[in-house]
Scaffold this motif. Structure first.
Motif, mmCIF file in Angstrom:
data_model
loop_
_atom_site.group_PDB
_atom_site.id
_atom_site.type_symbol
_atom_site.label_atom_id
_atom_site.label_comp_id
_atom_site.label_asym_id
_atom_site.label_seq_id
_atom_site.Cartn_x
_atom_site.Cartn_y
_atom_site.Cartn_z
ATOM 1 N N VAL A 263 0.843 -1.199 0.000
ATOM 2 C CA VAL A 263 0.000 0.000 0.000
ATOM 3 C C VAL A 263 0.877 1.247 0.000
ATOM 4 C CG1 VAL A 263 -1.664 1.344 1.330
ATOM 5 C CG2 VAL A 263 -1.945 -1.123 1.127
ATOM 6 N N PHE A 264 1.854 1.283 0.897
ATOM 7 C CA PHE A 264 2.693 2.472 1.028
ATOM 8 C C PHE A 264 3.562 2.693 -0.210
ATOM 9 C CE2 PHE A 264 2.652 0.979 5.685
ATOM 10 C CZ PHE A 264 1.392 1.523 5.874
ATOM 11 N N GLY A 265 4.176 1.614 -0.709
ATOM 12 C CA GLY A 265 5.049 1.744 -1.862
ATOM 13 C C GLY A 265 4.322 2.186 -3.117
ATOM 14 N N SER A 266 3.163 1.586 -3.378
ATOM 15 C CA SER A 266 2.407 1.941 -4.576
ATOM 16 C C SER A 266 1.825 3.348 -4.462
ATOM 17 C CB SER A 266 1.283 0.930 -4.808
ATOM 18 O OG SER A 266 0.401 0.888 -3.693
ATOM 19 N N MET A 267 1.384 3.747 -3.274
ATOM 20 C CA MET A 267 0.805 5.075 -3.094
ATOM 21 C C MET A 267 1.825 6.163 -3.408
ATOM 22 S SD MET A 267 -2.001 6.639 -2.318
ATOM 23 C CE MET A 267 -3.023 5.536 -1.336
ATOM 24 N N GLU A 268 3.074 5.951 -2.995
ATOM 25 C CA GLU A 268 4.107 6.957 -3.240
ATOM 26 C C GLU A 268 4.367 7.124 -4.738
ATOM 27 O OE1 GLU A 268 8.784 7.854 -2.060
ATOM 28 O OE2 GLU A 268 7.665 6.263 -1.055
ATOM 29 N N VAL A 269 4.547 6.001 -5.436
ATOM 30 C CA VAL A 269 4.856 6.069 -6.866
ATOM 31 C C VAL A 269 3.679 6.649 -7.646
ATOM 32 C CG1 VAL A 269 5.337 4.679 -8.916
ATOM 33 C CG2 VAL A 269 6.512 4.186 -6.775
ATOM 34 N N VAL A 270 2.486 6.189 -7.342
ATOM 35 C CA VAL A 270 1.302 6.629 -8.082
ATOM 36 C C VAL A 270 1.041 8.113 -7.850
ATOM 37 C CG1 VAL A 270 -1.190 6.346 -8.295
ATOM 38 C CG2 VAL A 270 0.275 4.339 -8.119
ATOM 39 N N THR A 271 1.212 8.586 -6.616
ATOM 40 C CA THR A 271 0.967 9.996 -6.320
ATOM 41 C C THR A 271 1.959 10.893 -7.045
ATOM 42 O OG1 THR A 271 0.017 9.441 -4.162
ATOM 43 C CG2 THR A 271 0.785 11.694 -4.474
ATOM 44 N N ILE A 272 3.208 10.480 -7.091
ATOM 45 C CA ILE A 272 4.202 11.261 -7.830
ATOM 46 C C ILE A 272 3.836 11.323 -9.310
ATOM 47 C CG2 ILE A 272 6.617 11.299 -8.583
ATOM 48 C CD1 ILE A 272 7.361 10.128 -5.861
ATOM 49 N N ALA A 273 3.433 10.186 -9.874
ATOM 50 C CA ALA A 273 3.044 10.153 -11.287
ATOM 51 C C ALA A 273 1.800 10.996 -11.536
ATOM 52 C CB ALA A 273 2.803 8.709 -11.724
ATOM 53 N N PHE A 274 0.835 10.958 -10.627
ATOM 54 C CA PHE A 274 -0.391 11.740 -10.794
ATOM 55 C C PHE A 274 -0.087 13.230 -10.736
ATOM 56 C CE2 PHE A 274 -4.236 13.855 -9.320
ATOM 57 C CZ PHE A 274 -5.205 13.308 -10.147
ATOM 58 N N ALA A 275 0.754 13.639 -9.785
ATOM 59 C CA ALA A 275 1.107 15.052 -9.673
ATOM 60 C C ALA A 275 1.858 15.523 -10.914
ATOM 61 C CB ALA A 275 1.947 15.278 -8.423
ATOM 62 N N GLU A 276 2.726 14.680 -11.445
ATOM 63 C CA GLU A 276 3.459 15.052 -12.657
ATOM 64 C C GLU A 276 2.511 15.175 -13.838
ATOM 65 O OE1 GLU A 276 7.407 13.621 -15.176
ATOM 66 O OE2 GLU A 276 6.502 12.301 -13.687
ATOM 67 N N ALA A 277 1.528 14.277 -13.929
ATOM 68 C CA ALA A 277 0.556 14.356 -15.017
ATOM 69 C C ALA A 277 -0.275 15.629 -14.931
ATOM 70 C CB ALA A 277 -0.357 13.132 -14.998
ATOM 71 N N GLN A 278 -0.454 16.144 -13.721
ATOM 72 C CA GLN A 278 -1.193 17.382 -13.539
ATOM 73 C C GLN A 278 -0.316 18.616 -13.693
ATOM 74 O OE1 GLN A 278 -4.600 17.346 -13.045
ATOM 75 N NE2 GLN A 278 -4.379 15.147 -13.405
ATOM 76 N N GLY A 279 0.970 18.398 -13.944
ATOM 77 C CA GLY A 279 1.897 19.511 -14.097
ATOM 78 C C GLY A 279 2.409 20.085 -12.800
ATOM 79 N N HIS A 280 2.330 19.297 -11.691
ATOM 80 C CA HIS A 280 2.758 19.796 -10.378
ATOM 81 C C HIS A 280 3.605 18.740 -9.677
ATOM 82 C CE1 HIS A 280 0.029 23.218 -10.729
ATOM 83 N NE2 HIS A 280 -0.922 22.370 -11.082
ATOM 84 N N ARG A 281 4.632 18.266 -10.339
ATOM 85 C CA ARG A 281 5.430 17.198 -9.741
ATOM 86 C C ARG A 281 6.076 17.638 -8.434
ATOM 87 N NH1 ARG A 281 9.596 12.941 -12.490
ATOM 88 N NH2 ARG A 281 10.386 12.084 -10.542
ATOM 89 N N THR A 282 6.491 18.889 -8.338
ATOM 90 C CA THR A 282 7.144 19.354 -7.118
ATOM 91 C C THR A 282 6.209 19.345 -5.911
ATOM 92 O OG1 THR A 282 6.607 21.640 -7.726
ATOM 93 C CG2 THR A 282 8.778 20.796 -8.378
ATOM 94 N N ALA A 283 4.904 19.295 -6.173
ATOM 95 C CA ALA A 283 3.941 19.284 -5.073
ATOM 96 C C ALA A 283 3.699 17.877 -4.534
ATOM 97 C CB ALA A 283 2.608 19.885 -5.524
ATOM 98 N N ALA A 284 4.264 16.856 -5.177
ATOM 99 C CA ALA A 284 4.009 15.477 -4.754
ATOM 100 C C ALA A 284 4.479 15.234 -3.327
ATOM 101 C CB ALA A 284 4.688 14.507 -5.709
ATOM 102 N N GLY A 285 5.631 15.816 -2.970
ATOM 103 C CA GLY A 285 6.130 15.639 -1.610
ATOM 104 C C GLY A 285 5.189 16.209 -0.568
ATOM 105 N N VAL A 286 4.606 17.362 -0.861
ATOM 106 C CA VAL A 286 3.666 17.974 0.075
ATOM 107 C C VAL A 286 2.401 17.128 0.192
ATOM 108 C CG1 VAL A 286 2.285 20.028 0.545
ATOM 109 C CG2 VAL A 286 4.572 20.266 -0.440
ATOM 110 N N VAL A 287 1.946 16.588 -0.932
ATOM 111 C CA VAL A 287 0.735 15.767 -0.918
ATOM 112 C C VAL A 287 0.952 14.509 -0.086
ATOM 113 C CG1 VAL A 287 -0.851 14.434 -2.361
ATOM 114 C CG2 VAL A 287 -0.020 16.652 -3.154
ATOM 115 N N LEU A 288 2.099 13.852 -0.274
ATOM 116 C CA LEU A 288 2.396 12.663 0.513
ATOM 117 C C LEU A 288 2.617 13.004 1.983
ATOM 118 C CD1 LEU A 288 4.781 10.862 -1.998
ATOM 119 C CD2 LEU A 288 2.483 10.129 -1.340
#
Length: 432
Positions: A263-288
């Motif tokens: 759960v933890f491993g997949s959530m991290e990778v998927v969230t980073i990919a989702f944020a990048e797809a939205q054009g906000h990859r740098t915000a992935a750390g804050v979201v996690l």
């Protein structure tokens, strides 16, 4: 000569036309301390806790620092990922043996040299990257960090030693430790990214080494709270003790840890990919970090609650709540595509993580044979690490071949597997 009034008496006097009463009785204190106040009122607990937090913070720094350092100088995220995966695999193999030695010979005697070896491995990696050594040296250097002791497990072992016979206080201590884990893994990557970006690529690794060595040395120096080595009898011969893997109910608990790690491993990778797809990859750390923050707050609150029934009864409910709340990020991503709503969903979903992990670790402690507590908890951490690796790979595959939104189905699936094991696993719901 005037005498001081006895305690508990009142003195009456007259000033002008006013009667004044002075009470010399003992003053009542304010509200009684809460569960955490009573916990840290015990001698020595604050000292070893602060030292352990200092040693635990780098656990969330090293992987990010290594990736930034290697990718930034070698220009290859594939190489950086392979090197960190090697360290993860080495830790999964070596950590249980290190924990077994800690149980047998004592925390200070084993943790200090093990930490120094791991620190030398990190420094060797730094030098190999800095001076453009061959790629194979990076793998060899980072593999040496596998001797890093399970600092969180050693802290929990101290609480179990100090609070033996007080299950309510031990529940509060386990809740605090899980919240501390969440806090360190929330702040560690942020600190590492800041150091590597603001100063130089090796800064995160260098500061992490300093914090780890300083924290472990300070922790090991607190000898008054250290549990006695329990691997030998009074005659000096090795004390017979079964492996934690053979304890009834332990294998299913480790299987749940494996699924939760996914759960933890997949959530991290998927969230980073989702944020990048939205054009906000740098915000992935804050979201996690919001997800970890929700878990940290829930863990502290969970530690204040006193439960009437055994942990075995509430364990499936905790896993079920986690599974249900993980549907929220999937819905937020698929129905809205909003990173802001996803952040809110992850914050809420994270609130079930700490209670689940606290209850899981409580059951692991109860099923671990006497004298092998560090080994039992390290096996649980090893299962989590293995699950994180599997979840990262699965999440990355779904993101690459489907969509980042579909990737949020991976943690839901992994949590469902954990729930099935918690419900059907033999010995999980039976008190030892």
């Amino acid at each position: 000569m005037p005498q001081q009034p006895a305690r508990g008496t009142r003195l009456f006097t007259v000033t002008a036309d006013t009667l004044v009463a002075v009470d010399f009785g003992p003053r009542t204190k304010g509200r009684p301390p809460g569960p955490y106040g009573r916990l840290f009122a015990r001698p020595g607990t604050r000292a070893f806790t602060l030292a352990n937090l200092l040693a635990r913070l780098p656990m969330g720094m090293f992987s990010v620092s290594a990736v930034v350092m290697i990718a930034g100088t070698r220009g290859s995220y594939a190489l950086a990922g392979a090197v960190t995966a090697t360290g993860l695999a080495g830790t999964a193999l070596v950590a249980p043996w290190t924990a077994r030695l800690v149980d047998r010979y004592g925390q200070a005697r084993v943790a200090v040299p093990a930490t120094l070896v791991a620190a030398l491995g990190s420094l060797a990696l730094l030098l190999c990257v800095r001076y453009d050594a061959p790629a194979w040296t990076l793998f060899a250097a980072y593999a040496a960090t596998a001797t890093t002791p399970n600092t969180g497990g050693m802290s929990r072992a101290r609480w179990a030693h100090l609070l033996d016979g007080d299950p309510d206080a031990l529940h509060t201590a386990n809740s605090f430790e899980q919240s501390a884990d969440e806090l360190c893994f929330m702040l560690g990557p942020v600190l590492a990214a800041f150091l590597c970006g603001a100063f130089f690529p090796e800064a995160g690794t260098l500061v992490g080494v300093v914090l780890l060595v300083t924290g472990v040395l300070a922790f090991a120096a607190q000898r008054s709270t250290e549990p006695p080595p329990s691997g030998r009898t009074a005659a000096g011969a090795p004390a017979p003790s079964p492996s934690p893997l053979r304890s009834p109910g332990m294998p299913p608990l480790l299987a749940v840890c494996l699924a939760l790690g996914a759960v933890f491993g997949s959530m991290e990778v998927v969230t980073i990919a989702f944020a990048e797809a939205q054009g906000h990859r740098t915000a992935a750390g804050v979201v996690l970090a919001l997800q970890a923050g929700g878990s940290c707050a829930a863990g502290l609150l969970y530690g204040r609650v006193r439960f009437a029934g055994p942990a075995e009864d509430r364990y499936p409910w905790c896993v079920a709540a986690m599974t249900a709340l993980l549907i929220l990020p999937l819905l937020a991503a698929s129905l809205t595509g909003s990173l802001l709503l996803l952040s809110a969903a992850l914050l809420v979903a994270g609130m079930a993580t700490a209670p689940t992990m606290i209850t899981n670790m409580t059951l692991v402690q109860r099923r671990t044979p006497d004298g092998r507590l560090n080994e039992g908890m390290t096996l649980a951490v090893t299962a989590l690490l293995g699950g994180i690796a599997c979840g990262s790979a699965a999440g990355g595959w779904v993101v690459e071949h489907l969509t980042p939104t579909a990737g949020y189905g991976v943690p839901v699936t992994a949590a469902t597997v954990a729930l099935l094991v918690a419900l059907a696993g033999p010995g999980v719901r039976t008190a030892p």
